[in-house]
Design a protein around this motif. Structure first.
Motif, mmCIF file in Angstrom:
data_model
loop_
_atom_site.group_PDB
_atom_site.id
_atom_site.type_symbol
_atom_site.label_atom_id
_atom_site.label_comp_id
_atom_site.label_asym_id
_atom_site.label_seq_id
_atom_site.Cartn_x
_atom_site.Cartn_y
_atom_site.Cartn_z
ATOM 1 N N PHE A 193 0.833 -1.200 0.000
ATOM 2 C CA PHE A 193 0.000 0.000 0.000
ATOM 3 C C PHE A 193 0.869 1.253 0.000
ATOM 4 C CE2 PHE A 193 0.584 0.877 4.493
ATOM 5 C CZ PHE A 193 0.731 -0.374 5.062
ATOM 6 N N SER A 194 0.256 2.323 -0.464
ATOM 7 C CA SER A 194 0.975 3.583 -0.599
ATOM 8 C C SER A 194 0.047 4.741 -0.265
ATOM 9 C CB SER A 194 1.487 3.721 -2.032
ATOM 10 O OG SER A 194 1.960 5.034 -2.245
ATOM 11 N N THR A 251 0.742 1.536 -8.890
ATOM 12 C CA THR A 251 0.768 2.810 -9.617
ATOM 13 C C THR A 251 -0.109 2.747 -10.870
ATOM 14 O OG1 THR A 251 2.671 2.190 -11.010
ATOM 15 C CG2 THR A 251 3.163 3.212 -8.887
ATOM 16 N N PHE A 252 -0.532 1.538 -11.239
ATOM 17 C CA PHE A 252 -1.302 1.351 -12.476
ATOM 18 C C PHE A 252 -2.782 1.572 -12.187
ATOM 19 C CE2 PHE A 252 -3.079 -1.511 -15.860
ATOM 20 C CZ PHE A 252 -2.579 -0.803 -16.940
ATOM 21 N N GLY A 253 -3.286 2.737 -12.546
ATOM 22 C CA GLY A 253 -4.665 3.125 -12.197
ATOM 23 C C GLY A 253 -4.657 4.291 -11.226
ATOM 24 N N THR A 275 4.304 11.427 -11.146
ATOM 25 C CA THR A 275 4.112 10.235 -10.308
ATOM 26 C C THR A 275 3.002 10.464 -9.280
ATOM 27 O OG1 THR A 275 5.851 11.055 -8.883
ATOM 28 C CG2 THR A 275 6.487 9.409 -10.521
ATOM 29 N N GLY A 276 2.235 11.545 -9.460
ATOM 30 C CA GLY A 276 1.177 11.851 -8.496
ATOM 31 C C GLY A 276 0.140 10.735 -8.377
ATOM 32 N N PHE A 277 -0.322 10.521 -7.130
ATOM 33 C CA PHE A 277 -1.411 9.564 -6.874
ATOM 34 C C PHE A 277 -2.726 10.323 -6.840
ATOM 35 C CE2 PHE A 277 2.063 6.987 -5.415
ATOM 36 C CZ PHE A 277 1.624 5.669 -5.435
ATOM 37 N N TYR A 278 -3.752 9.813 -7.504
ATOM 38 C CA TYR A 278 -5.079 10.408 -7.364
ATOM 39 C C TYR A 278 -5.604 10.167 -5.951
ATOM 40 C CZ TYR A 278 -4.984 10.579 -12.465
ATOM 41 O OH TYR A 278 -4.638 10.835 -13.758
ATOM 42 N N ARG A 279 -5.351 8.950 -5.442
ATOM 43 C CA ARG A 279 -5.811 8.572 -4.104
ATOM 44 C C ARG A 279 -4.832 7.541 -3.538
ATOM 45 N NH1 ARG A 279 -11.549 8.319 -2.142
ATOM 46 N NH2 ARG A 279 -11.870 6.242 -2.985
ATOM 47 N N PRO A 280 -4.764 7.390 -2.205
ATOM 48 C CA PRO A 280 -3.984 6.290 -1.641
ATOM 49 C C PRO A 280 -4.456 4.955 -2.224
ATOM 50 C CG PRO A 280 -4.595 7.835 0.077
ATOM 51 C CD PRO A 280 -5.346 8.261 -1.169
ATOM 52 N N ALA A 281 -3.525 4.025 -2.367
ATOM 53 C CA ALA A 281 -3.840 2.793 -3.094
ATOM 54 C C ALA A 281 -3.238 1.563 -2.418
ATOM 55 C CB ALA A 281 -3.293 2.907 -4.520
ATOM 56 N N ALA A 282 -3.814 0.404 -2.737
ATOM 57 C CA ALA A 282 -3.267 -0.867 -2.246
ATOM 58 C C ALA A 282 -3.488 -1.940 -3.292
ATOM 59 C CB ALA A 282 -3.958 -1.267 -0.938
ATOM 60 N N THR A 327 -6.543 -4.227 -7.137
ATOM 61 C CA THR A 327 -6.136 -2.877 -6.714
ATOM 62 C C THR A 327 -7.346 -2.192 -6.088
ATOM 63 O OG1 THR A 327 -4.727 -2.764 -8.668
ATOM 64 C CG2 THR A 327 -5.105 -0.696 -7.504
ATOM 65 N N ALA A 328 -7.100 -1.455 -5.001
ATOM 66 C CA ALA A 328 -8.176 -0.640 -4.412
ATOM 67 C C ALA A 328 -7.638 0.737 -4.064
ATOM 68 C CB ALA A 328 -8.733 -1.308 -3.158
ATOM 69 N N THR A 329 -8.503 1.717 -4.098
ATOM 70 C CA THR A 329 -8.128 3.064 -3.648
ATOM 71 C C THR A 329 -9.134 3.503 -2.594
ATOM 72 O OG1 THR A 329 -9.476 4.059 -5.392
ATOM 73 C CG2 THR A 329 -7.134 3.786 -5.867
ATOM 74 N N ASP A 330 -8.668 4.378 -1.704
ATOM 75 C CA ASP A 330 -9.584 4.965 -0.716
ATOM 76 C C ASP A 330 -8.945 6.220 -0.139
ATOM 77 O OD1 ASP A 330 -11.797 5.381 0.846
ATOM 78 O OD2 ASP A 330 -11.876 3.380 1.655
ATOM 79 N N GLU A 331 -9.558 6.753 0.917
ATOM 80 C CA GLU A 331 -9.047 8.023 1.447
ATOM 81 C C GLU A 331 -7.730 7.855 2.177
ATOM 82 O OE1 GLU A 331 -12.124 10.473 3.015
ATOM 83 O OE2 GLU A 331 -12.871 10.305 0.941
ATOM 84 N N THR A 332 -7.504 6.677 2.751
ATOM 85 C CA THR A 332 -6.234 6.428 3.444
ATOM 86 C C THR A 332 -5.655 5.110 2.921
ATOM 87 O OG1 THR A 332 -7.199 5.093 5.209
ATOM 88 C CG2 THR A 332 -7.125 7.486 5.579
#
Ligand code: AMP
Length: 351
Positions: A193-194, A251-253, A275-282, A327-332
């Motif tokens: 996760f990142s 990073t893909f998505g 390399t910006g993230f739209y949202r934290p990801a895992a 892959t999942a994204t969320d607020e944290t």
């Protein structure tokens, strides 16, 4: 991006072959075919570490290969890699070269127990590794190496494992995705996760080490450095991956530019992307075991919001083989990790 892709692999029906324009199936040491392939393309990169150095050298007579063959040569052997790292002043766990059983006795006495014996070549995901907890383990661990050159290293009671995925262009431009936190299961990456949950100074140091390694190699392309973070917040380099890395799949998505696009941009001489993230990801890896009861019911995992599925198209779902990931994204990052863990768990639950 409009490029035509030509793959070269000893296997046919490969994941990369599925999405390429031409797929050459040939052995890496068939140098005549390597030459023919190299004459046909504008630039070469690789995504598998155990390609013989002679294959890359031969190809490089005709066309640019990124990263350079010497980088592959160093990173495909643990002993060469650790020696490169330590002579260049990068922090690594204490290690010794092992050829004879006497070397192992001496090295174990110096390094102490527990320690880990690893084959120097052809090792990944814990393959060719033995943990030694006391002198009684020496003989059997040595026999298990089957005569291969090996490395003994201290066993690190780490706090966590992290990685930094970066890209470097031929003009020295450097970008990175910050610190990714990694959880392994049975020596295989299970979940990433990142951003990773580390102090800012640790993050800055991990990025600085990664950039300095990339500079020391004169690296061109996407690269990953895997670290152990010790209990007292020291970073030790465990491994360098001279290619897009499993942890960087997140990073893909979720990112403006994925690690794969950076690889294409770097080797094709284009500027690198944000390399910006739209949202934290895992991401959670999907290993072959998931197929034990037949094809998993993908709809179950995809019914969760913010979850996407990536299957690599590998033909045979063997145990321990990385077949795909969610892959999942969320607020944290913590919330994203929970979502992806739950989505994978749903695949394992029977209807
Ligand atoms: P490797 O193939 O060397 O990257 O090892 C795979 C995994 O095994 C690592 O990501 C760690 O979880 C574990 N491991 C490898 N070497 C060590 C070590 N020296 N100390 C503690 N854990 C290790």
């Amino acid at each position: 991006m409009g490029y035509r892709v030509h793959t070269f692999s000893p296997d046919s029906d490969t994941p990369a072959g599925h999405v390429s324009d031409i797929e050459t199936t040939a052995l890496y040491d068939d140098l005549d075919l390597v030459r023919r392939f190299a004459r046909d393309v504008d630039v070469i990169t690789f995504e598998f570490e155990n390609i013989p150095a002679a294959t890359i050298e031969t190809a490089a007579e005709f066309v640019d290969v990124h990263p350079r063959g010497s980088v592959l040569h160093t990173t495909q052997n643990r002993l060469r890699e650790k020696t490169f790292l330590s002579i260049n002043g990068f922090p690594v766990a204490p290690f010794r070269q092992i050829r004879l059983i006497e070397d192992l006795y001496d090295a174990a006495a110096e390094i102490g127990f527990p320690c880990v014996l690893k084959t120097a070549g052809f090792g990944y995901d814990g393959k060719g590794q033995k943990k030694l907890t006391g002198p009684g383990d020496i003989e059997s661990a040595f026999v298990a190496m089957n005569g291969s050159e090996a490395v003994l290293e201290a066993f690190i009671e780490f706090q966590k494992e992290v990685s930094v995925v970066c890209a470097r262009g031929a003009d020295g431009e450097f970008v990175h995705y910050g610190v990714i936190e990694n959880e392994h299961k049975d020596h295989i990456l299970d979940l990433s996760f990142s951003p990773g949950n580390v102090r800012g100074t640790v993050c800055a140091e991990a990025v600085e080490i990664t950039q300095n390694i990339a500079e020391a190699f004169g690296y061109v392309g996407t690269m990953c450095v895997e670290f152990f973070l010790t209990q007292d917040d020291r970073l030790l380099v465990n491994e360098i991956a001279p290619r897009p890395h499993n942890s960087g799949h997140l990073t893909f998505g979720p990112c403006v530019t994925s690690q794969f696009e950076q690889q294409a941009r770097a080797v094709c001489g284009l500027p690198l992307g944000s390399t910006g993230f739209y949202r934290p990801a895992a991401i959670a890896n999907l290993l072959g075991e998931i197929w034990t009861g037949g094809e998993p019911d993908w709809a179950k995992a995809l019914s969760a919001t913010n979850v996407s599925l990536h299957l690599y198209g590998k033909s045979e779902p063997r145990a321990g083989r990385k077949m795909g990931h969610l892959t999942a994204t969320d607020e944290t990052p913590k919330a994203a990790a929970e979502i992806v863990r739950r989505a994978r768990q749903m695949l394992l639950e029977k209807a």
